[in-house]
Design a protein around this motif. Structure first.
Motif, PDB file in Angstrom:
ATOM      1  N   LEU A 178      44.647  36.902  45.275  1.00 15.13           N
ATOM      2  CA  LEU A 178      44.552  38.185  46.003  1.00 15.13           C
ATOM      3  C   LEU A 178      45.796  39.146  45.484  1.00 15.13           C
ATOM      4  CD1 LEU A 178      43.353  36.756  49.568  1.00 15.13           C
ATOM      5  CD2 LEU A 178      42.003  38.029  47.808  1.00 15.13           C
ATOM      6  N   GLY A 179      46.602  38.763  44.533  1.00 12.17           N
ATOM      7  CA  GLY A 179      47.485  39.690  43.981  1.00 12.17           C
ATOM      8  C   GLY A 179      49.053  39.212  44.415  1.00 12.17           C
TER       9      GLY A 179
ATOM     10  N   ILE B  84      40.798  39.531  39.800  1.00 10.52           N
ATOM     11  CA  ILE B  84      39.573  38.690  39.792  1.00 10.52           C
ATOM     12  C   ILE B  84      39.419  38.191  41.278  1.00 10.52           C
ATOM     13  CG2 ILE B  84      38.104  36.698  39.161  1.00 10.52           C
ATOM     14  CD1 ILE B  84      39.592  36.902  36.495  1.00 10.52           C
ATOM     15  N   PHE B 105      45.095  41.601  53.186  1.00 10.67           N
ATOM     16  CA  PHE B 105      46.047  40.866  52.307  1.00 10.67           C
ATOM     17  C   PHE B 105      46.162  41.595  51.145  1.00 10.67           C
ATOM     18  CE2 PHE B 105      48.171  37.502  49.994  1.00 10.67           C
ATOM     19  CZ  PHE B 105      49.030  37.253  50.553  1.00 10.67           C
ATOM     20  N   PRO B 106      44.913  41.343  50.385  1.00 11.82           N
ATOM     21  CA  PRO B 106      44.747  41.782  48.907  1.00 11.82           C
ATOM     22  C   PRO B 106      45.273  43.574  48.833  1.00 11.82           C
ATOM     23  CG  PRO B 106      42.944  41.628  49.678  1.00 11.82           C
ATOM     24  CD  PRO B 106      43.812  40.959  50.783  1.00 11.82           C
ATOM     25  N   ARG B 109      49.059  43.692  49.445  1.00 11.48           N
ATOM     26  CA  ARG B 109      49.929  43.352  47.884  1.00 11.48           C
ATOM     27  C   ARG B 109      49.807  44.548  46.898  1.00 11.48           C
ATOM     28  NH1 ARG B 109      50.493  40.336  51.307  1.00 11.48           N
ATOM     29  NH2 ARG B 109      52.184  41.811  51.523  1.00 11.48           N
ATOM     30  N   ARG B 110      48.877  45.594  47.010  1.00 10.92           N
ATOM     31  CA  ARG B 110      48.682  46.367  46.067  1.00 10.92           C
ATOM     32  C   ARG B 110      49.554  47.687  46.467  1.00 10.92           C
ATOM     33  NH1 ARG B 110      44.951  42.886  45.401  1.00 10.92           N
ATOM     34  NH2 ARG B 110      44.149  42.358  43.352  1.00 10.92           N
ATOM     35  N   ARG B 153      37.314  39.593  51.967  1.00 11.95           N
ATOM     36  CA  ARG B 153      38.590  39.317  51.535  1.00 11.95           C
ATOM     37  C   ARG B 153      38.726  39.350  49.889  1.00 11.95           C
ATOM     38  NH1 ARG B 153      42.386  34.172  52.549  1.00 11.95           N
ATOM     39  NH2 ARG B 153      41.030  33.572  51.007  1.00 11.95           N
ATOM     40  N   ALA B 154      37.741  38.811  49.173  1.00  9.79           N
ATOM     41  CA  ALA B 154      37.459  38.631  47.450  1.00  9.79           C
ATOM     42  C   ALA B 154      37.035  39.859  47.008  1.00  9.79           C
ATOM     43  CB  ALA B 154      36.848  37.425  47.217  1.00  9.79           C
ATOM     44  N   PHE B 157      39.348  44.423  47.383  1.00 10.58           N
ATOM     45  CA  PHE B 157      40.029  45.209  46.420  1.00 10.58           C
ATOM     46  C   PHE B 157      39.363  45.609  45.353  1.00 10.58           C
ATOM     47  CE2 PHE B 157      41.122  41.573  43.487  1.00 10.58           C
ATOM     48  CZ  PHE B 157      40.722  40.622  44.441  1.00 10.58           C
TER      49      PHE B 157
END
Lengths: 278, 370
Positions: A178-179, B84, B105-106, B109-110, B153-154, B157
């Motif tokens: 997820l990064g 991915i 969450f993802p 993180r970005r 979640r997958a 993003f």
């Protein structure tokens, strides 16, 4: 045949009876005397809490226990983490390194520290050869902390390891996908999930170190006494069982509040399914 | 929202291998997924499909070979730089975070601003029909709901490629079918490329544009569901996809053309394989007809004994035993299938309904994926 319920009570009876006679009775008797000896009232607690010297001892006991807990956590956390990520062979080695001292007599280990830390002992000589004089630790709270830390470290490491080993590594893969870089995944996913282990380990170490007697007696000094020494002094020299009971009562209350705090802190983890129900 | 043809990545795997000591978990596998395609990796456990997925994700490093996404080699990138999306077999939701926090969450993180995160999380929850469940912790959600959160979640993003590792394996049949429909719907609306790992051939048939069938670390065949079912490349594929009656023997040239010389008789076949080759003839259960007397025409036919008849409402599933002791299956409806256990019958099929595959001696025992 006994039915299930009666059998269960019977099996429970033996340990409860043993605890009752040898443990609960003693505790109850001490507490009773703290309120009733020499007369009914709170005077034993009042005297204890109003004595600046004794309060200093209580404060020192508290601070040394906090210090021991912090040091155990600081060293135990990476150690336990290493145990969960390394090869099976190294894990066994790390486990043995923790457990062998654990199986050695506490008395022997504490005397070993006396030998190591005494004036002109090996450590003192190393310091002196480095030009750092007068740093003999024996008789200081530092020496007490070292002695207690060494004995309680296995409790911290085992609590943390038991928690960490059960964390699903796929969660870190998920964070990765997820990064989250490994460092971020560690901080955002792994560390929060070790809260139950940290709480369990800290509670155990803190509560155990509150009542330590051997290390303060052998490694400390009367000027740096801990509460357990004061209690022994009251009982064995001054024969003031009421006062000793009051000190024990305060220590017990302190321990119980820390256990309660631990339960509160670990509760979200238990509810969310990654903590041990205790 | 966006143009589907632009939001999916192409995936190109060439000569990908993974060896653990002398064991080859994956042996020079090549495959491609087109932009926006739904590709399933199907095979029994230990066939290499999950190894392939883990290498695309970056959790396992290949021994040799290349993985390219939109033409760019990614095998040296760490997973967190691959962009991915992955839906894990047991969801791998963070238990200490709520559904909304998991989905955020993802995005966090970005470095996405907090307000945008909230909007995107709300959209994602809506997409998987979980609006109002954002504050629940994974523990407080059912298996199907956890699956939806993992999915949200997958994809939240907006990755161009989504990998799914047996995402429905832990759910019961009814729920699995519901979620299959939703996965298809979301695949169409997002337009991103899906790579779906499963050992369940029915699931793969129902969902995929194309399926890659794995066996012993190799790909046996890649094709559409229909190609795999009607023109299997190998006996393994014929057995793994659907049910099959299989006759093995040697191809011989007779007066009326090619035929397969099998223990149960000489069966006329149509194939491009030359005479003299060892081969297997595959006939699907619904292609078989039942006769009470031996067939007089030129169609292939074989005598058999009925072992069991299972009435399934719309059709019957008839288990038969050929004279060489091997078993077979007929599916059909109507009066012709009105037979009883122990009855002697003659089964026949049109020559065009038989499909010949080259004989292979190595078969996996785990033939029926279910």
């Amino acid at each position: 045949m006994l039915n299930d319920t009666r059998l269960r009570w019977l099996i429970l009876f033996v340990p409860v009876a043993v605890l009752g006679v040898f443990f609960w009775y003693g505790v109850a008797d001490s507490l009773w005397k703290s309120f009733a000896s020499p007369e009914i009232g709170l005077q034993n607690y009042a005297a204890f809490l109003q004595s600046p010297a004794e309060m200093a001892v209580l404060r020192r006991t508290f601070l040394v226990s906090i210090g021991v807990t912090a040091v155990c956590l600081a060293f135990g956390y990476p150690y336990a983490y290493l145990m969960t990520v390394t090869t099976a062979r190294l894990r066994t080695l790390l486990m043995v390194v923790v457990l062998i001292p654990f199986w050695t007599s506490m008395m022997v280990r504490t005397y070993a520290w006396v030998a190591l830390l005494q004036n002109n002992g090996p450590l003192d000589r190393v310091f002196k050869s480095l030009g750092i004089g007068g740093l003999a630790l024996i008789g200081t709270p530092g020496a007490i902390m070292i002695g207690i830390t060494q004995i309680l470290m296995p409790f911290m490491i085992m609590s943390l390891y038991a928690n960490m080993v059960r964390i699903d590594r796929r969660l870190l893969d998920a964070a990765d996908s997820l990064g989250a870089s490994p460092a971020v995944a560690f901080v955002k996913v792994f560390v929060p999930m070790t809260v139950p282990g940290v709480v369990a380990g800290c509670t155990l170490v803190f509560v155990l170190s509150l009542g330590f007697y051997l290390a303060p007696v052998l490694l400390g000094s009367p000027q740096h006494a801990m509460l357990s020494q004061l209690i022994v002094q009251q009982v064995s020299q001054l024969l003031d069982f009421g006062r000793a009971g009051a000190m024990a009562g305060v220590l017990l209350a302190l321990a119980l509040s820390v256990v309660a705090l631990g339960a509160v802190l670990a509760r979200p983890a238990i509810e969310r399914g990654y903590g041990e129900n205790t | 929202m966006h143009n589907p043809s632009q939001s999916g990545a192409s995936l190109e795997i060439s000569d990908l291998s993974k060896a653990y000591g002398s064991f080859k978990a994956l042996d020079a596998v090549s495959l491609t997924a087109r932009q926006g395609e739904f590709l399933s990796l199907l095979g029994p456990s230990g066939s290499g499909k999950t190894t392939t997925l883990n290498m695309i994700a970056g959790f396992t490093s290949p021994t040799s070979g290349e993985i390219r996404v939109d033409g760019r080699e990614i095998s040296t990138l760490p997973p967190y730089r691959r962009d991915i999306g992955i839906v894990f077999q047991h969801y791998a939701l963070f238990p200490h975070l709520t559904a909304a926090q998991n989905i955020a969450f993802p995005l966090q993180r970005r470095g996405m601003p907090r307000r945008d995160v909230a909007v995107r999380v709300a959209e994602a929850l809506e997409m998987v029909k979980l609006d109002g469940y954002g504050d629940r912790y994974p523990r407080q959600l059912s298996g199907g709901q956890q699956q939806r959160v993992a999915f949200a979640r997958a994809v939240v993003f907006k990755p161009k490629l989504l990998l799914m590792d047996e995402p429905l394996g832990a759910l019961d049949k009814k729920l699995r079918e519901d979620l299959q429909g939703e996965i298809r719907r979301i695949h169409r609306s997002l337009g991103i490329t899906f790579v779906f790992v499963t050992h369940d051939q029915e699931e793969a048939l129902a969902l995929s544009d194309r399926i890659a069938v794995f066996n012993h670390g190799r790909i046996e065949q890649i094709g559409t569901s229909r190609e795999l079912y009607e023109t299997p490349a190998t006996e393994f594929v014929a057995r793994f996809i659907g049910e099959a009656n299989i006759f093995s023997g040697t191809l011989v040239r007779g007066d009326a053309g090619l035929a397969l010389d099998t223990p149960v008789g000489l069966l006329p076949v149509e194939t491009r394989l030359p005479a003299g080759r060892q081969a297997s003839l595959v006939v699907r259960p619904e292609r078989l007809e039942i006769g009470k007397a031996p067939h007089a025409g030129s169609d292939p036919h074989v005598p058999a004994t009925v072992r069991d008849v299972v009435y399934l409402g719309s059709n019957r599933r008839i288990e038969i035993v050929f004279d060489d002791g091997r078993t077979g299956i007929i599916r059909g409806s109507g009066r012709g299938t009105d037979v009883g256990a122990g009855e002697r019958i003659d089964i026949r099929w049109s020559i065009a309904d038989g499909y010949v595959v080259p004989f292979s001696s190595s078969q996996t025992g785990d033939g029926h994926g279910s």
